[in-house]
Design a protein around this motif. Structure first.
Motif, PDB file in Angstrom:
ATOM      1  N   SER A 266       0.801  -1.225   0.000  1.00 30.31           N
ATOM      2  CA  SER A 266       0.000   0.000   0.000  1.00 30.31           C
ATOM      3  C   SER A 266       0.836   1.278   0.000  1.00 30.31           C
ATOM      4  O   SER A 266       0.445   2.270  -0.614  1.00 30.31           O
ATOM      5  CB  SER A 266      -0.918   0.022   1.227  1.00 30.31           C
ATOM      6  OG  SER A 266      -0.166   0.216   2.411  1.00 30.31           O
ATOM      7  N   GLY A 267       1.973   1.317   0.727  1.00 28.69           N
ATOM      8  CA  GLY A 267       2.805   2.511   0.776  1.00 28.69           C
ATOM      9  C   GLY A 267       2.237   3.645   1.594  1.00 28.69           C
ATOM     10  O   GLY A 267       2.667   4.788   1.464  1.00 28.69           O
ATOM     11  N   SER A 268       1.293   3.361   2.486  1.00 22.77           N
ATOM     12  CA  SER A 268       0.628   4.425   3.249  1.00 22.77           C
ATOM     13  C   SER A 268       0.620   4.080   4.725  1.00 22.77           C
ATOM     14  O   SER A 268       0.248   2.971   5.116  1.00 22.77           O
ATOM     15  CB  SER A 268      -0.803   4.618   2.755  1.00 22.77           C
ATOM     16  OG  SER A 268      -1.551   5.427   3.633  1.00 22.77           O
ATOM     17  N   ASN A 269       0.994   5.033   5.576  1.00 27.98           N
ATOM     18  CA  ASN A 269       0.994   4.807   7.021  1.00 27.98           C
ATOM     19  C   ASN A 269      -0.428   4.738   7.588  1.00 27.98           C
ATOM     20  O   ASN A 269      -0.762   3.861   8.383  1.00 27.98           O
ATOM     21  CB  ASN A 269       1.777   5.899   7.732  1.00 27.98           C
ATOM     22  CG  ASN A 269       1.119   7.261   7.598  1.00 27.98           C
ATOM     23  OD1 ASN A 269       1.130   7.845   6.515  1.00 27.98           O
ATOM     24  ND2 ASN A 269       0.522   7.766   8.659  1.00 27.98           N
ATOM     25  N   SER A 270      -1.275   5.675   7.176  1.00 27.08           N
ATOM     26  CA  SER A 270      -2.635   5.717   7.730  1.00 27.08           C
ATOM     27  C   SER A 270      -3.445   4.507   7.282  1.00 27.08           C
ATOM     28  O   SER A 270      -4.217   3.943   8.065  1.00 27.08           O
ATOM     29  CB  SER A 270      -3.338   7.016   7.317  1.00 27.08           C
ATOM     30  OG  SER A 270      -3.343   7.169   5.916  1.00 27.08           O
ATOM     31  N   ALA A 271      -3.271   4.087   6.020  1.00 30.41           N
ATOM     32  CA  ALA A 271      -3.979   2.897   5.528  1.00 30.41           C
ATOM     33  C   ALA A 271      -3.514   1.655   6.278  1.00 30.41           C
ATOM     34  O   ALA A 271      -4.317   0.775   6.614  1.00 30.41           O
ATOM     35  CB  ALA A 271      -3.751   2.731   4.029  1.00 30.41           C
ATOM     36  N   THR A 272      -2.208   1.564   6.551  1.00 31.14           N
ATOM     37  CA  THR A 272      -1.666   0.421   7.291  1.00 31.14           C
ATOM     38  C   THR A 272      -2.233   0.378   8.704  1.00 31.14           C
ATOM     39  O   THR A 272      -2.699  -0.668   9.169  1.00 31.14           O
ATOM     40  CB  THR A 272      -0.129   0.503   7.345  1.00 31.14           C
ATOM     41  OG1 THR A 272       0.392   0.508   6.014  1.00 31.14           O
ATOM     42  CG2 THR A 272       0.448  -0.669   8.107  1.00 31.14           C
ATOM     43  N   THR A 273      -2.226   1.509   9.387  1.00 35.94           N
ATOM     44  CA  THR A 273      -2.755   1.568  10.756  1.00 35.94           C
ATOM     45  C   THR A 273      -4.239   1.242  10.790  1.00 35.94           C
ATOM     46  O   THR A 273      -4.692   0.453  11.628  1.00 35.94           O
ATOM     47  CB  THR A 273      -2.528   2.968  11.358  1.00 35.94           C
ATOM     48  OG1 THR A 273      -1.134   3.242  11.418  1.00 35.94           O
ATOM     49  CG2 THR A 273      -3.116   3.070  12.757  1.00 35.94           C
ATOM     50  N   ALA A 274      -4.992   1.839   9.885  1.00 33.39           N
ATOM     51  CA  ALA A 274      -6.441   1.636   9.882  1.00 33.39           C
ATOM     52  C   ALA A 274      -6.808   0.189   9.556  1.00 33.39           C
ATOM     53  O   ALA A 274      -7.675  -0.403  10.214  1.00 33.39           O
ATOM     54  CB  ALA A 274      -7.096   2.587   8.881  1.00 33.39           C
ATOM     55  N   THR A 275      -6.141  -0.380   8.568  1.00 35.22           N
ATOM     56  CA  THR A 275      -6.477  -1.743   8.138  1.00 35.22           C
ATOM     57  C   THR A 275      -6.107  -2.767   9.202  1.00 35.22           C
ATOM     58  O   THR A 275      -6.940  -3.584   9.617  1.00 35.22           O
ATOM     59  CB  THR A 275      -5.762  -2.074   6.823  1.00 35.22           C
ATOM     60  OG1 THR A 275      -6.177  -1.151   5.818  1.00 35.22           O
ATOM     61  CG2 THR A 275      -6.094  -3.486   6.371  1.00 35.22           C
TER      62      THR A 275
END
Length: 453
Positions: free
Chosen positions: A112-121
């Motif tokens: 994904s390359g995204s911090n917020s997407a990683t945390t949320a998922t």
């Protein structure tokens, strides 16, 4: 009043707005417009600069595509399979589910390359499981927040794309430079989780079963394939990072459409049965999604990209105004005036750390990277190494109050109040700071995978 007085008043005004909770995009935008009037710059120049950021920045097109990739792999069930594999490998250790959450963050970040997407998922998937498994809910939420920091370090990374665009560095080489430091961050946080959970006797242990590891690895094959597809395409030169993002989106859409009917055919209740009751065929496909769901998934990704893209654009304009004011020269002279290699390096790191406490990584990168990178290069710091040092520092800002974007995201998806997360965030923060200084002191950790010549 003089221009200096107006500049001071405008800066104080937008600082007050920021402290009152006005979005960062609007705060920077107000400052840019106000300073344009003070400096006598036509507003049409601001509009043109905002447009040029994306019309001339092909590399930035990868950003919304990687955001969409994160949503697609979450909705299709690939992310769940990656977390199942991580738990099968680590669940036999004390704190295994917490460590599996961190490992899943690393695997998810590699797509994904995204911090917020990683945390949320990962937070939304594994926080309930951790609480059910006997972990403290505050620790569980803090683990998701800390794990999300690697979202912008392990390639592909949205922020590496922005950094490479600004500093004219090869994005593929920046990606390679981030692999070892990203793995070190995950390993350090796993060690913290193991120590904390051992002291508190948290978590239910599972037996290390190689059949379970094999089945869950089989179930995660689509995730591994997506990771390999991105890395292979970029590092062999088959396609650029932007094209890699497009290819990955196409792959995830295809997987989602094909998997849905196959998943129903093989038995959709498979996710509720134990791994011993499921056959290999059930592991080979994920739940997928239908064509009618794609617009909703795309709209959610577009909303996130719609928040980040204007922030990038207005921060670039802010950087240009700071250049006109001479701020870049002042900061650059201050940093280089500190002395030799380590003095300049650690001063730059301190500036990044303080900025990360109050700003998101994108404006920090866009405003400070063009100032600090030349200063570091002037004393012999490798450009790729400094890029990694800069961005690891920016990622630590995601779990550093008062801003701490990942803390807000984790609080939102888990329901644990923001301030209750802070106690268990501190040990993770310390481990990340240790890794950061090691990466700064050992240049080969960033350059070892980058081909020379």
């Amino acid at each position: 009043m003089t221009d200096g007085t107006w500049t001071t008043l405008i800066s104080i005004g937008v600082t007050v707005l920021f402290m009152l909770g006005v979005p960062v995009f609007l705060v920077i935008g107000y400052w840019v417009i106000g300073m344009s009037f003070v400096l006598g710059l036509p507003l049409i120049n601001t509009g043109a600069a905002l447009a040029d950021v994306f019309t001339d920045g092909f590399a930035l097109l990868a950003m919304p595509l990687f955001i969409l990739t994160g949503d697609l792999i979450n909705r299709s069930g690939i992310a769940k399979r990656l977390s199942d594999f991580a738990y099968a490998c680590l669940g036999w250790l004390r704190g295994g589910l917490a460590m599996a959450s961190l490992g899943a963050c690393g695997l998810f970040a590699a797509i994904s390359g995204s911090n917020s997407a990683t945390t949320a998922t990962i937070g939304s998937m594994l926080h309930p499981e951790m609480v059910k498994g006997g972990y403290d809910e505050r620790f569980s939420a803090a683990t998701a927040a800390a794990g999300g920091t690697v979202g912008i370090i392990i390639p592909p990374s949205i922020i590496f794309i922005v950094y490479g665009f600004l500093l004219n560095l090869p994005i593929s080489e920046l990606f390679l430079a981030g692999i070892v430091p990203g793995a070190m961050m995950v390993g350090a946080m796993m060690l913290v989780a193991f120590v904390i959970c051992s002291r508190n006797a948290w978590g239910h242990l599972i037996q290390l079963d190689f059949i379970r590891v094999f089945k869950t690895a089989t179930g995660a094959w689509l995730g591994f394939f997506a990771i390999g597809l991105v890395l292979w395409g970029i590092y062999t030169g088959k396609f650029s990072p932007t094209e890699a993002a497009g290819v990955t989106v196409g792959f995830c859409v295809l997987v989602g459409f094909i998997s849905l009917p196959l998943f129903k055919l093989l038995g959709s209740p498979s996710e509720e049965r134990s791994y011993k009751e499921r056959n290999i065929g059930e592991y080979l496909v994920v739940k997928g999604f239908g064509p009618l769901e794609l617009p909703r998934i795309t709209m959610r990704s577009a909303q996130i990209a719609g928040i980040l893209a204007p922030l990038i654009a207005v921060s670039v304009v802010m950087q240009q105004i700071l250049s006109v004011l001479g701020a870049q020269q002042i900061i650059g002279d201050f940093v280089t005036g500190m002395g030799g290699y380590y003095a300049v390096l650690f001063t730059s790191m301190m500036i990044v750390f303080v900025a990360g406490m109050v700003l998101e990584s994108l404006p920090v990168t866009i405003i400070l990277a063009p100032i600090l990178a030349p200063a570091a290069h002037s004393v012999g710091v490798d450009p790729l190494q400094f890029g990694v040092i800069f961005l690891v520092g920016a990622s630590i800002g995601f779990v550093t109050p008062p801003y701490g974007l990942n803390l807000y995201v984790a609080s939102g998806v888990t329901g644990v109040p923001y301030f209750r997360l802070l106690r268990y965030t501190v040990p993770y923060l310390i481990s990340l700071l240790v890794v950061w200084f090691i990466v700064a002191l050992v240049p080969t950790l960033s350059t070892i995978l980058v081909p020379t010549g």
